[in-house]
Motif scaffolding. Structure first.
Motif, PDB file in Angstrom:
ATOM      1  N   SER A 148       0.900  -1.213   0.014  1.00  0.00           N
ATOM      2  CA  SER A 148       0.140  -0.031   0.010  1.00  0.00           C
ATOM      3  C   SER A 148       0.916   1.156   0.144  1.00  0.00           C
ATOM      4  N   LEU A 149       1.838   1.188   0.810  1.00  0.00           N
ATOM      5  CA  LEU A 149       2.953   2.742   0.838  1.00  0.00           C
ATOM      6  C   LEU A 149       3.745   2.573  -0.395  1.00  0.00           C
ATOM      7  N   ASN A 150       3.729   1.589  -1.104  1.00  0.00           N
ATOM      8  CA  ASN A 150       4.583   1.782  -2.385  1.00  0.00           C
ATOM      9  C   ASN A 150       3.863   2.365  -3.602  1.00  0.00           C
ATOM     10  N   LYS A 151       2.470   2.443  -3.206  1.00  0.00           N
ATOM     11  CA  LYS A 151       1.702   3.349  -4.259  1.00  0.00           C
ATOM     12  C   LYS A 151       1.848   4.790  -4.254  1.00  0.00           C
ATOM     13  N   VAL A 152       2.542   5.187  -3.087  1.00  0.00           N
ATOM     14  CA  VAL A 152       2.791   6.912  -2.848  1.00  0.00           C
ATOM     15  C   VAL A 152       4.191   7.136  -2.809  1.00  0.00           C
ATOM     16  N   PHE A 153       4.846   6.023  -2.427  1.00  0.00           N
ATOM     17  CA  PHE A 153       6.470   6.424  -1.801  1.00  0.00           C
ATOM     18  C   PHE A 153       7.383   4.953  -2.253  1.00  0.00           C
ATOM     19  N   ASP A 154       8.529   5.152  -2.520  1.00  0.00           N
ATOM     20  CA  ASP A 154       9.379   4.048  -2.975  1.00  0.00           C
ATOM     21  C   ASP A 154       9.346   3.060  -1.900  1.00  0.00           C
ATOM     22  N   ARG A 166      10.274  -0.104  -1.895  1.00  0.00           N
ATOM     23  CA  ARG A 166      10.866  -1.332  -2.009  1.00  0.00           C
ATOM     24  C   ARG A 166      11.990  -1.672  -1.209  1.00  0.00           C
ATOM     25  N   GLU A 198       2.426   6.056   5.884  1.00  0.00           N
ATOM     26  CA  GLU A 198       1.715   5.844   4.752  1.00  0.00           C
ATOM     27  C   GLU A 198       0.401   7.235   4.955  1.00  0.00           C
ATOM     28  N   LEU A 222       0.090  14.814   0.242  1.00  0.00           N
ATOM     29  CA  LEU A 222      -0.269  14.571  -1.118  1.00  0.00           C
ATOM     30  C   LEU A 222      -1.661  15.195  -1.475  1.00  0.00           C
ATOM     31  N   ASP A 229       0.552  12.201  -7.793  1.00  0.00           N
ATOM     32  CA  ASP A 229       0.172  11.382  -6.659  1.00  0.00           C
ATOM     33  C   ASP A 229       1.176  10.531  -6.119  1.00  0.00           C
ATOM     34  N   HIS A 230       2.570  10.865  -6.331  1.00  0.00           N
ATOM     35  CA  HIS A 230       3.689  10.252  -5.897  1.00  0.00           C
ATOM     36  C   HIS A 230       4.398  11.326  -5.091  1.00  0.00           C
ATOM     37  N   VAL A 231       5.264  11.068  -4.243  1.00  0.00           N
ATOM     38  CA  VAL A 231       6.188  12.027  -3.647  1.00  0.00           C
ATOM     39  C   VAL A 231       7.412  11.302  -3.246  1.00  0.00           C
ATOM     40  N   TRP A 232       8.525  12.165  -3.217  1.00  0.00           N
ATOM     41  CA  TRP A 232       9.803  11.448  -2.664  1.00  0.00           C
ATOM     42  C   TRP A 232      10.270  12.643  -1.750  1.00  0.00           C
ATOM     43  N   ALA A 246      15.852  -0.631  -6.649  1.00  0.00           N
ATOM     44  CA  ALA A 246      15.757  -0.154  -5.215  1.00  0.00           C
ATOM     45  C   ALA A 246      17.138   0.485  -4.644  1.00  0.00           C
TER      46      ALA A 246
END
Lengths: 472, 472
Positions: A33-39, A41, B112, B119, B127-130, B346
């Motif tokens: 679920s986290l991987n959908k908004v943040f890397d 891996r 999350e 977001l 819809d993604h952030v780093w 990764a």
């Protein structure tokens, strides 16, 4: 009473492992679920910090692991430390959280006190600090100070004004305003992953592939033969050989070398150690050639090696010019003494936030606890014990504990396995047996517990390790 | 009821100036003392954040100034905001302060939710952030993503593995593993002061002198004739001229250009504006040549221009690839949509902390307040009013208010004076008359109030400005 018992009256007495794999099912769902908004891996598991306590980290599956990795060596005092809790609830902290001033322009009246608390744990003789935000940031800020110092010295005065040619050429990224200057570092070094810090990093390709880099050179870090006491002459020759490489690079590199940066123990690069003589040699060479000597204590700083600062093991005289810190200090920056490292003109070393007072308040609270409870000596004692126990395990499992390193370096201990795959298997199985331990370089295991790790935790870690090795 | 009155029932109704100079005697003593441990030369005064309230900043001499500078444009909601106070006291925040996890490896179970709140205020469709730590850090992290994307594309697949030659050469800072690649930016741009970010910065020499820099090119930012409505044809020609320079540099620069970075309004460089057509032109050119389009919203982001994100004024289609943020968001990072900007392997975009959850919690609380109270529309209304009042003042004092800029850009307003000395005198005298206002570039004044700045504050600012101008 032990410090862990004082801080953590309800600390678990042993790990709990409830799932057949780590990450367990709840962690796996959280990662997805986290991987959908943040890397996500690289995530090992989703932690439950509310339930983590002292030397134990909990996850969302109900697993509770003895933590000897501690957020890549950056937990100073265990989880949910009551002294830090108090600091977190203080009015000073709440102010620092809701206002984030540009402290270079409009510092709050409490800033000086906050900085002075941080300075209580500075390396001996260093009474100034410039604050940053991460280890990489700290190193790059130190490079900026070093380059400005080097150029001012070249101008013949620390107060010399800039020429019109300098002012104009720098706007085009050209010399003389933007001069070609280098920082010398070492093979296998890790100093961060921004562009200048990645240019001095040489730990793994993945840390820097595809980034343009400055054409800065790498010297060789000494490679000693172990056990040290059986190879005194060879290792002395290795010091001389590698120091000569440093001096030759300074004399011959096609770009002038303004600064040298080194870790007291190369950490990400595999826990590589070097002698006091080597470090004194670097000081002598850098002094001789007017090169700024920067010691990167991001991972080694704040007690885990049995000295407050690892480079203090070497009695370097005169001390290094700039010492960078982060991780266990929970904030970042560099310490220094010589005021010529303050640039000649205001606003040269500057940015909007100039650090983070909230994190500096925590750093001050950490410094106070470490000093008040003499956690450095306590860590040295535990580390010596742990090392001697590991020596025994190494005799039983010589294939899985090779090149044990960190004697007289408290809990800052590492060893090698025969290959990467076996090392990774060991780390995975250790988790399933209840211990969170990390790797470094390709084949090494590194121990990085907090300063509240005690004999009972060491015994437990040895027990879990022995059990795990017997299963390999 | 106005939002300022809701948040700040006891907000002062006018400034208080008690000292004959600012800094006053208590500030001067504080600066001298602070300067012994920290470079305090750029300090304007020592603030008292306990006593600061809403749009007013207090200092240790008892002065209370209307703040239209707001910590170099980085106060979103005024001082001592009750909603942020609540967030600062939350259990979630206290945990984020006392534990600082390596969120790439061991994120807490609340991460999350924290990210999703941030977001909510992301640019449309992203819809993604780093996450990073400062504006400079955010831009450099975006460069890393851009370089990795560019090289993967060149390899012909976003999943292509690295060659042995790449792995080996990068360890020596050599191509092909450390390729020569450039980021194109603009004259007068400001993107930060670390080494890659300083290489794209060209606002003032003091921001980058003596730092080695990447040999990256600068295009010309359009220079329009004002008022815009009287110079439509000339300004259209200026767009075409400057776009051609961009395209020529991409085609001819001796290093391949992987990315282009631009501010929607050049802020430190003097509040320089450009048209929607110019920005769409950049999008078209970057798409044509496969150059990553990065918009730096560090200073312009989060509402002060009358849109949540300033580049949304331009309706750029398709939207920019990466949008960086910091300042008013009180945290930092970049937003994106296209998942090819997540590196193929990764740990390529990674560091110990990967941002700061404590600051991200505040960012989420800020986002929530801004959206809930529609502060962007409110700021637009106040800004339109303020601009029209300034137009009147400009007619009365044309010498001191030249090239008024920021029409239809809410409170993001600036103007020029005839020289640096006069500008600086104006800023000093404004403080003594009760208003804290900042400069940018050599001769400009910039207004950067928070999103709680209202008509009554605008009236007061105009009154103070008019009084001050009459004294010049």
């Amino acid at each position: 009473m032990s410090i862990a018992s004082q801080y953590y009256p309800n600390e678990p007495t042993e790990p709990v492992v409830k799932t057949e794999t780590i990450p367990g099912p709840a962690s796996r769902a959280g990662i997805e679920s986290l991987n959908k908004v943040f890397d996500a891996r690289p995530v090992y598991f989703i932690a439950d910090y509310e339930k983590s306590d002292g030397n134990y980290i909990a996850d969302v599956d109900g697993n509770v692991l003895l933590d000897a990795y501690c957020q890549i060596a950056s937990v100073p005092l265990g989880y949910n430390n009551p002294a830090l809790l108090e600091a977190a609830k203080s009015p000073e902290m709440i102010r620092a959280i809701i206002e984030r001033p540009a402290i270079g322009n409009f510092p709050g009246k409490d800033l000086e006190g906050i900085i002075k608390k941080v300075l209580k744990a500075a390396p001996k003789g260093q009474d100034h600090v410039w604050s940053g935000l991460s280890g990489a940031d700290a190193n790059e800020l130190a490079f900026k100070a070093a380059f400005m110092w080097y150029q001012q010295k070249k101008r013949g005065s620390f107060n010399a004004a800039f020429t019109q040619e300098e002012n104009e050429s720098t706007m085009k990224n050209q010399a003389p305003g933007s001069p070609d200057l280098a920082v010398l570092s070492f093979q296998r070094a890790f100093h961060g992953r921004l562009f200048a810090s990645a240019s001095v990093t040489a730990s793994k390709p993945v840390h820097k592939l595809d980034l343009p880099s400055f054409k800065w050179p790498k010297a060789e870090f000494p490679s000693y033969k172990y056990p040290l006491e059986d190879h005194v002459e060879e290792n002395k020759a290795e010091d001389e050989r590698t120091l000569k490489i440093v001096e030759d690079l300074i004399k011959t590199w096609h770009i002038p070398i303004a600064a040298l940066i080194i870790e007291p123990i190369q950490s990400e690069g595999g826990d590589n150690h070097a002698s006091s003589e080597f470090f004194q040699g670097l000081r002598d060479i850098t002094s001789k050639y007017g090169v700024v000597f920067i010691v990167d204590e991001v991972q080694t700083g704040l007690g885990a090696t049995g000295k407050l600062w690892a480079h203090e093991h070497f009695n370097i005289t005169p001390p290094p010019d700039l010492v960078t810190f982060s991780k266990k200090f929970q904030s970042a920056g560099y310490f220094f003494n010589d005021e010529t490292f303050i640039p000649n003109v205001a606003y040269r070393q500057f940015n909007t936030w100039c650090g983070d007072p909230a994190r500096m308040i925590i750093a001050g609270a950490i410094a106070e606890e470490v000093l008040k409870h003499d956690l450095v000596s306590k860590t040295k004692e535990v580390g010596d014990y742990l090392y001697s126990e590991l020596e025994k395990v190494a005799k039983e499992y010589p294939k899985y504990i090779q090149n044990l390193r960190g004697k007289n370096r408290a809990t800052f201990i590492a060893w090698d396995l025969e290959d990467s795959a076996t090392r990774n298997t060991l780390l995975s199985k250790l988790k399933l047996n209840g211990a969170n331990v990390g790797g470094c370089a390709e084949v090494s295991v590194r121990l990085r517990p907090s300063l509240t790790f005690e004999k009972k935790h060491a015994d437990l870690l040895i027990k879990i390790l022995t059990k795990t090795l017997s299963e390999l």
